[in-house]
Write a protein that holds these residues in place. Sequence first.
Motif, PDB file in Angstrom:
ATOM      1  N   ALA A   1       3.748  11.764  -0.230  1.00 25.12           N
ATOM      2  CA  ALA A   1       4.332  10.592  -0.882  1.00 25.12           C
ATOM      3  C   ALA A   1       5.676  10.231  -0.247  1.00 25.12           C
ATOM      4  O   ALA A   1       5.961   9.052   0.003  1.00 25.12           O
TER       5      ALA A   1
ATOM      6  N   GLN B   1       6.839   6.743   1.956  1.00 21.36           N
ATOM      7  CA  GLN B   1       7.938   5.873   1.538  1.00 21.36           C
ATOM      8  C   GLN B   1       9.085   5.865   2.544  1.00 21.36           C
ATOM      9  O   GLN B   1       9.657   4.811   2.833  1.00 21.36           O
TER      10      GLN B   1
ATOM     11  N   THR C   1      10.238  -4.527   4.488  1.00 23.26           N
ATOM     12  CA  THR C   1      10.934  -3.973   3.322  1.00 23.26           C
ATOM     13  C   THR C   1      12.455  -4.045   3.442  1.00 23.26           C
ATOM     14  O   THR C   1      13.151  -3.805   2.456  1.00 23.26           O
TER      15      THR C   1
ATOM     16  N   GLN D   1      11.866  -2.447  -4.528  1.00 27.16           N
ATOM     17  CA  GLN D   1      10.559  -1.805  -4.719  1.00 27.16           C
ATOM     18  C   GLN D   1      10.591  -0.350  -4.262  1.00 27.16           C
ATOM     19  O   GLN D   1      10.063   0.538  -4.944  1.00 27.16           O
ATOM     20  N   LEU D   2      11.212  -0.100  -3.117  1.00 25.05           N
ATOM     21  CA  LEU D   2      11.299   1.273  -2.616  1.00 25.05           C
ATOM     22  C   LEU D   2      12.142   2.141  -3.548  1.00 25.05           C
ATOM     23  O   LEU D   2      11.802   3.294  -3.809  1.00 25.05           O
TER      24      LEU D   2
ATOM     25  N   ASN E   1      12.520   1.779  -6.741  1.00 30.35           N
ATOM     26  CA  ASN E   1      11.706   2.060  -7.925  1.00 30.35           C
ATOM     27  C   ASN E   1      10.726   3.205  -7.658  1.00 30.35           C
ATOM     28  O   ASN E   1      10.527   4.087  -8.504  1.00 30.35           O
ATOM     29  N   THR E   2      10.113   3.185  -6.469  1.00 29.94           N
ATOM     30  CA  THR E   2       9.139   4.225  -6.114  1.00 29.94           C
ATOM     31  C   THR E   2       9.817   5.580  -5.964  1.00 29.94           C
ATOM     32  O   THR E   2       9.322   6.595  -6.468  1.00 29.94           O
TER      33      THR E   2
ATOM     34  N   ARG F   1      10.561   7.030  -9.281  1.00 30.11           N
ATOM     35  CA  ARG F   1       9.372   7.611  -9.932  1.00 30.11           C
ATOM     36  C   ARG F   1       9.049   8.981  -9.351  1.00 30.11           C
ATOM     37  O   ARG F   1       8.684   9.906 -10.087  1.00 30.11           O
ATOM     38  N   ILE F   2       9.181   9.118  -8.045  1.00 30.99           N
ATOM     39  CA  ILE F   2       8.952  10.421  -7.406  1.00 30.99           C
ATOM     40  C   ILE F   2       9.983  11.429  -7.916  1.00 30.99           C
ATOM     41  O   ILE F   2       9.655  12.584  -8.199  1.00 30.99           O
TER      42      ILE F   2
END
Length: 229
Positions: free
Chosen positions: A42, A46, A55, A63-64, A66-67, A70-71
């Motif tokens: 993951a 990213q 990006t 967006q990155l 946010n990801t 979450r990780i």
Amino acid sequence: MKPSRFHLTRKKLNMKQILFSLVLAGGVTFAAQAQSEQYNDAMKQQVGLLDSSNTYNAGGMQQLANTFERIAQAEQTQWLPYYYAAYCRVNEAYMTKDKGKIDELADMALVNAEKAQALKGKDADINCILSMILSARIGVDPMTRGMKYGPESAAVLEEAKKMDPENPRVYMLQGQALLYTPEAFGGSKTKAKEMFEVALTKFAAAKPASSIVPQWGEAYTKMLIEQIK
């Protein structure tokens, strides 16, 4: 004297307990390895997007971030997701056209950077992010904020240089500060170019421990040198 049926049964039970413990331990190890591989996969995906032209804009950074957040929530013992979330948030702060959002984004970046530091400890790359956060705040009102946040940002970078003199991002950010600071306040394109060249030498000599540790900045440094030319 023959062992009693009780002792034989007890030995069998002990053996079963040992085998069960070994199987359980093996299962835990396998699960941990699978989780580690999932985390690395993951992160690689990213981190690979950080330098993408698709990006490298305010929306893409959001967006990155946010990801990565979450990780980080899923892997709360890992510092890198928090670090990259902070990196993306501060870049979003630089890129946003709405000055009213800069402090909010800088605050979000700072929260993630502090979480990364709590897990990692003092670190030159985290200091680079902290310096970027301070510099981003200047953008709200350069005339009034420059005198406060400029020296603070520079001091954090100097601390980073003491921690890791071979970190190329330290020299890149110092060069960037020289490039964008007016000459009346100590800026210099000549000195900035010299700092960028030091950074490129450090980038060339760098040997990253893995594909997901901080490596960003080389392409941006080359772009800034071209900008001076």
